[in-house]
Motif scaffolding. Structure first.
Motif, PDB file in Angstrom:
ATOM      1  N   LEU A  45       0.813  -1.219   0.000  1.00 46.90           N
ATOM      2  CA  LEU A  45       0.000   0.000   0.000  1.00 46.90           C
ATOM      3  C   LEU A  45       0.849   1.273   0.000  1.00 46.90           C
ATOM      4  O   LEU A  45       0.333   2.360  -0.215  1.00 46.90           O
ATOM      5  CB  LEU A  45      -0.934   0.000   1.208  1.00 46.90           C
ATOM      6  CG  LEU A  45      -1.970  -1.118   1.237  1.00 46.90           C
ATOM      7  CD1 LEU A  45      -2.729  -1.109   2.555  1.00 46.90           C
ATOM      8  CD2 LEU A  45      -2.927  -0.985   0.060  1.00 46.90           C
ATOM      9  N   ALA A  46       2.140   1.134   0.240  1.00 44.61           N
ATOM     10  CA  ALA A  46       3.026   2.303   0.254  1.00 44.61           C
ATOM     11  C   ALA A  46       3.024   3.022  -1.090  1.00 44.61           C
ATOM     12  O   ALA A  46       3.253   4.234  -1.157  1.00 44.61           O
ATOM     13  CB  ALA A  46       4.441   1.892   0.637  1.00 44.61           C
ATOM     14  N   GLY A  47       2.719   2.312  -2.164  1.00 47.86           N
ATOM     15  CA  GLY A  47       2.645   2.932  -3.481  1.00 47.86           C
ATOM     16  C   GLY A  47       1.492   3.907  -3.621  1.00 47.86           C
ATOM     17  O   GLY A  47       1.459   4.711  -4.554  1.00 47.86           O
ATOM     18  N   PHE A  48       0.534   3.845  -2.679  1.00 45.04           N
ATOM     19  CA  PHE A  48      -0.619   4.742  -2.709  1.00 45.04           C
ATOM     20  C   PHE A  48      -0.498   5.859  -1.674  1.00 45.04           C
ATOM     21  O   PHE A  48      -1.443   6.602  -1.442  1.00 45.04           O
ATOM     22  CB  PHE A  48      -1.906   3.952  -2.434  1.00 45.04           C
ATOM     23  CG  PHE A  48      -2.178   2.886  -3.451  1.00 45.04           C
ATOM     24  CD1 PHE A  48      -2.771   3.197  -4.659  1.00 45.04           C
ATOM     25  CD2 PHE A  48      -1.811   1.569  -3.210  1.00 45.04           C
ATOM     26  CE1 PHE A  48      -3.011   2.219  -5.609  1.00 45.04           C
ATOM     27  CE2 PHE A  48      -2.044   0.574  -4.148  1.00 45.04           C
ATOM     28  CZ  PHE A  48      -2.650   0.910  -5.357  1.00 45.04           C
ATOM     29  N   GLU A  49       0.672   5.960  -1.051  1.00 43.03           N
ATOM     30  CA  GLU A  49       0.878   6.928   0.029  1.00 43.03           C
ATOM     31  C   GLU A  49       0.583   8.358  -0.427  1.00 43.03           C
ATOM     32  O   GLU A  49       1.056   8.800  -1.471  1.00 43.03           O
ATOM     33  CB  GLU A  49       2.321   6.852   0.534  1.00 43.03           C
ATOM     34  CG  GLU A  49       2.612   7.771   1.709  1.00 43.03           C
ATOM     35  CD  GLU A  49       1.797   7.387   2.932  1.00 43.03           C
ATOM     36  OE1 GLU A  49       0.960   8.212   3.350  1.00 43.03           O
ATOM     37  OE2 GLU A  49       1.980   6.276   3.463  1.00 43.03           O
ATOM     38  N   THR A  50      -0.219   9.076   0.381  1.00 41.12           N
ATOM     39  CA  THR A  50      -0.526  10.480   0.091  1.00 41.12           C
ATOM     40  C   THR A  50      -0.095  11.405   1.215  1.00 41.12           C
ATOM     41  O   THR A  50      -0.135  12.628   1.054  1.00 41.12           O
ATOM     42  CB  THR A  50      -2.035  10.680  -0.159  1.00 41.12           C
ATOM     43  OG1 THR A  50      -2.750  10.293   1.015  1.00 41.12           O
ATOM     44  CG2 THR A  50      -2.512   9.870  -1.353  1.00 41.12           C
ATOM     45  N   LEU A  51       0.303  10.853   2.359  1.00 39.61           N
ATOM     46  CA  LEU A  51       0.663  11.677   3.518  1.00 39.61           C
ATOM     47  C   LEU A  51       2.179  11.855   3.591  1.00 39.61           C
ATOM     48  O   LEU A  51       2.864  11.199   4.370  1.00 39.61           O
ATOM     49  CB  LEU A  51       0.128  11.044   4.808  1.00 39.61           C
ATOM     50  CG  LEU A  51      -1.378  10.830   4.874  1.00 39.61           C
ATOM     51  CD1 LEU A  51      -1.782  10.214   6.206  1.00 39.61           C
ATOM     52  CD2 LEU A  51      -2.141  12.131   4.621  1.00 39.61           C
ATOM     53  N   HIS A  52       2.698  12.756   2.776  1.00 38.86           N
ATOM     54  CA  HIS A  52       4.140  13.003   2.722  1.00 38.86           C
ATOM     55  C   HIS A  52       4.559  14.181   3.599  1.00 38.86           C
ATOM     56  O   HIS A  52       5.687  14.224   4.076  1.00 38.86           O
ATOM     57  CB  HIS A  52       4.576  13.265   1.283  1.00 38.86           C
ATOM     58  CG  HIS A  52       4.221  12.146   0.350  1.00 38.86           C
ATOM     59  ND1 HIS A  52       4.877  10.933   0.344  1.00 38.86           N
ATOM     60  CD2 HIS A  52       3.255  12.048  -0.599  1.00 38.86           C
ATOM     61  CE1 HIS A  52       4.349  10.140  -0.572  1.00 38.86           C
ATOM     62  NE2 HIS A  52       3.358  10.794  -1.150  1.00 38.86           N
ATOM     63  N   THR A  53       3.676  15.150   3.765  1.00 38.11           N
ATOM     64  CA  THR A  53       3.985  16.351   4.536  1.00 38.11           C
ATOM     65  C   THR A  53       2.838  16.636   5.500  1.00 38.11           C
ATOM     66  O   THR A  53       1.719  16.139   5.299  1.00 38.11           O
ATOM     67  CB  THR A  53       4.155  17.583   3.612  1.00 38.11           C
ATOM     68  OG1 THR A  53       2.878  17.907   3.042  1.00 38.11           O
ATOM     69  CG2 THR A  53       5.170  17.316   2.505  1.00 38.11           C
ATOM     70  N   PRO A  54       3.083  17.451   6.525  1.00 35.33           N
ATOM     71  CA  PRO A  54       1.978  17.838   7.410  1.00 35.33           C
ATOM     72  C   PRO A  54       0.804  18.457   6.657  1.00 35.33           C
ATOM     73  O   PRO A  54      -0.355  18.224   7.006  1.00 35.33           O
ATOM     74  CB  PRO A  54       2.639  18.836   8.365  1.00 35.33           C
ATOM     75  CG  PRO A  54       4.063  18.370   8.449  1.00 35.33           C
ATOM     76  CD  PRO A  54       4.381  17.926   7.033  1.00 35.33           C
ATOM     77  N   ALA A  55       1.090  19.208   5.604  1.00 32.00           N
ATOM     78  CA  ALA A  55       0.012  19.819   4.814  1.00 32.00           C
ATOM     79  C   ALA A  55      -0.860  18.760   4.135  1.00 32.00           C
ATOM     80  O   ALA A  55      -2.057  18.977   3.921  1.00 32.00           O
ATOM     81  CB  ALA A  55       0.602  20.769   3.764  1.00 32.00           C
ATOM     82  N   ASP A  56      -0.279  17.607   3.823  1.00 27.55           N
ATOM     83  CA  ASP A  56      -1.061  16.526   3.205  1.00 27.55           C
ATOM     84  C   ASP A  56      -2.110  15.991   4.176  1.00 27.55           C
ATOM     85  O   ASP A  56      -3.234  15.684   3.781  1.00 27.55           O
ATOM     86  CB  ASP A  56      -0.147  15.381   2.758  1.00 27.55           C
ATOM     87  CG  ASP A  56       0.792  15.776   1.634  1.00 27.55           C
ATOM     88  OD1 ASP A  56       0.456  16.693   0.867  1.00 27.55           O
ATOM     89  OD2 ASP A  56       1.862  15.155   1.533  1.00 27.55           O
ATOM     90  N   LEU A  57      -1.741  15.868   5.452  1.00 31.11           N
ATOM     91  CA  LEU A  57      -2.708  15.396   6.444  1.00 31.11           C
ATOM     92  C   LEU A  57      -3.810  16.441   6.632  1.00 31.11           C
ATOM     93  O   LEU A  57      -4.988  16.097   6.727  1.00 31.11           O
ATOM     94  CB  LEU A  57      -2.027  15.085   7.779  1.00 31.11           C
ATOM     95  CG  LEU A  57      -2.939  14.562   8.890  1.00 31.11           C
ATOM     96  CD1 LEU A  57      -3.693  13.300   8.457  1.00 31.11           C
ATOM     97  CD2 LEU A  57      -2.129  14.297  10.161  1.00 31.11           C
ATOM     98  N   ALA A  58      -3.425  17.714   6.631  1.00 33.79           N
ATOM     99  CA  ALA A  58      -4.429  18.781   6.734  1.00 33.79           C
ATOM    100  C   ALA A  58      -5.380  18.724   5.538  1.00 33.79           C
ATOM    101  O   ALA A  58      -6.599  18.861   5.697  1.00 33.79           O
ATOM    102  CB  ALA A  58      -3.741  20.146   6.823  1.00 33.79           C
TER     103      ALA A  58
END
Length: 197
Positions: free
Chosen positions: A31-44
């Motif tokens: 599932l790491a290939g689908f990762e979208t949370l790279h930066t704090p702004a991504d989680l926001a």
């Protein structure tokens, strides 16, 4: 949520619970290939897509909170797989959820609308509050009426996980417009295959 898989296109997907919304952001292993949370702004930014529907500009996430969110999400994948596949759920998974849930969640606010009321959230919100909301949702779901309704999409190589809140409890697909239709087309081809000879 509108998902845009690497294979192209887009489709609507309702995971059915906040904690399952978070699983869509990536995960461990394949599932790491689908990762979208790279930066704090991504989680926001994720909070706007989730059922929280927050303004990302009013969500303040630190690098440490982002790392904690990714760790929690990856453990929640372990929990989901164990529940779906009938495996054991170790006390360490419950402890991870309990630790995140112990913090204060976002505070709800009542908004009067022309047709009644709407729940909103007091802003700003921190990453720690987000993790508390997600963890509390895990507890609510797993101790509620749909505790035995966690499902994995029946589509070939899909793997999306959702809470089946349908009345009969018979939801099979992440989305009818994606995996449901693909399955119907595949079944039709298989039925017609003997006739082709």
């Amino acid at each position: 949520m509108v998902l845009r898989p690497p294979s192209g296109g887009e489709f609507r997907f309702d995971p059915g619970a906040l904690w399952l919304d978070l699983l869509v952001s990536g995960g461990p292993g394949e599932l790491a290939g689908f990762e979208t949370l790279h930066t704090p702004a991504d989680l926001a930014a994720w909070t706007k897509l989730s059922r929280l529907r927050l303004d990302p500009a009013r969500v303040h996430v630190t690098a440490a909170e982002l790392a904690a969110a990714v760790r929690l999400r990856d453990r929640l994948w372990e929990l989901a797989w164990a529940l779906i596949r009938g495996g054991p759920v170790g006390p360490e998974l419950a402890a991870v959820v309990d630790e995140a849930a112990a913090g204060p969640p976002p505070a709800p606010r009542l908004r009067v609308t022309g047709h009644g009321f709407r729940r909103e959230w007091t802003l700003p919100v921190t990453g720690t509050q987000l993790l508390s909301a997600v963890a509390r949702d895990v507890i609510d779901v797993l101790t509620g009426p749909y505790a035995d309704r966690l499902r994995e999409c029946g589509g070939v190589r899909c793997g999306l996980v959702f809470l089946d809140t349908s009345r009969p409890g018979s939801r099979r697909w992440c989305s009818m417009e994606r995996c449901g239709n693909r399955s119907k087309v595949r079944a039709l081809r298989e039925r017609r295959a003997p006739d082709a000879g």
